[in-house]
Design a protein around this motif. Structure first.
Motif, mmCIF file in Angstrom:
data_model
loop_
_atom_site.group_PDB
_atom_site.id
_atom_site.type_symbol
_atom_site.label_atom_id
_atom_site.label_comp_id
_atom_site.label_asym_id
_atom_site.label_seq_id
_atom_site.Cartn_x
_atom_site.Cartn_y
_atom_site.Cartn_z
ATOM 1 N N ILE A 33 0.855 -1.183 0.000
ATOM 2 C CA ILE A 33 0.000 0.000 0.000
ATOM 3 C C ILE A 33 0.894 1.238 0.000
ATOM 4 C CG2 ILE A 33 -1.924 -1.157 1.140
ATOM 5 C CD1 ILE A 33 -1.147 0.310 3.708
ATOM 6 N N SER A 34 0.333 2.350 -0.413
ATOM 7 C CA SER A 34 1.088 3.595 -0.473
ATOM 8 C C SER A 34 1.289 4.158 0.929
ATOM 9 C CB SER A 34 0.338 4.624 -1.323
ATOM 10 O OG SER A 34 -0.828 5.065 -0.628
ATOM 11 N N LYS A 72 0.611 7.089 1.802
ATOM 12 C CA LYS A 72 -0.593 7.881 2.092
ATOM 13 C C LYS A 72 -1.709 7.014 2.652
ATOM 14 C CE LYS A 72 -4.097 10.991 0.128
ATOM 15 N NZ LYS A 72 -4.761 11.002 1.390
ATOM 16 N N GLU A 73 -1.968 5.886 2.004
ATOM 17 C CA GLU A 73 -3.026 5.002 2.486
ATOM 18 C C GLU A 73 -2.690 4.478 3.885
ATOM 19 O OE1 GLU A 73 -5.525 0.967 1.355
ATOM 20 O OE2 GLU A 73 -4.066 1.745 -0.087
ATOM 21 N N ASP A 89 -3.191 7.377 6.376
ATOM 22 C CA ASP A 89 -4.605 7.693 6.585
ATOM 23 C C ASP A 89 -5.301 6.632 7.434
ATOM 24 O OD1 ASP A 89 -4.121 9.943 5.074
ATOM 25 O OD2 ASP A 89 -5.203 9.218 3.298
ATOM 26 N N ARG A 90 -5.021 5.376 7.175
ATOM 27 C CA ARG A 90 -5.660 4.296 7.936
ATOM 28 C C ARG A 90 -5.164 4.256 9.374
ATOM 29 N NH1 ARG A 90 -4.803 -0.653 4.327
ATOM 30 N NH2 ARG A 90 -5.522 -1.739 6.179
ATOM 31 N N GLU A 98 -0.431 -5.981 5.346
ATOM 32 C CA GLU A 98 0.106 -5.269 4.188
ATOM 33 C C GLU A 98 1.447 -4.651 4.535
ATOM 34 O OE1 GLU A 98 -3.897 -3.536 2.196
ATOM 35 O OE2 GLU A 98 -3.488 -2.943 4.273
#
Length: 157
Positions: A52-53, A55-56, A59-60, A132
């Protein structure tokens, strides 16, 4: 929310990283650390780990939807960490109480995420089904402008 001065510190760190990668003429220079990282191994064949990036992941984690975990033992990795992570020792201590559907995000100091991917594969085999790895590891996190710390005391609970 970022702590006061974090933006400037992250900006200086990104500038420092870029300065380390480029010489005065703008040519890419090889750093021994990056050369070593380029040799990072991937997990065994057939063990695909979702990436995953930054950013993701950020944010999570900020929304408390995922647990950020450093895949290294504290003794092995006393250096820079993503703010908000827990050490692998802490994760191991909490592991039995975590639901198997807990979202877990690991990151690696290596841009190819070898250690994080290997730990993620082990967690998948142990029954965790939402594991992830941050694509690009710690360097991608820093270049995206997110907070890092050099001491475990600064990590968020």
């Amino acid at each position: 929310m970022k702590a006061p001065g974090t933006f400037l510190a992250a900006r200086r760190l990104r500038g420092y990283v870029r300065a380390m990668l480029l010489d005065s003429a703008g040519r890419l220079i090889a750093l021994s650390g990056l050369l070593l990282a380029a040799g990072c191994a991937s997990p065994e064949a057939g063990r695909e780990i979702p990436r995953i990036s930054p950013k993701e992941a950020h944010d999570r984690a900020e929304a408390h939807q995922a647990l950020l975990v450093c895949p290294y033992d504290q003794v092995e990795c006393p250096g820079t960490h993503v703010v908000g992570t827990i050490s692998f020792e802490e994760f191991t201590a909490r592991r039995s109480g975590l639901p198997r559907n807990q979202d877990i995000i690991l990151y690696c100091g290596c841009p190819r995420e070898a250690t994080a991917a290997a730990r993620a594969a082990d967690l998948q085999e142990a029954g965790f089904n939402h594991v992830e790895v941050i694509n690009g590891g710690l360097l991608a996190w820093i270049l995206a402008g997110y907070e890092v710390t050099t001491t475990p005391k600064e990590r968020k609970p």
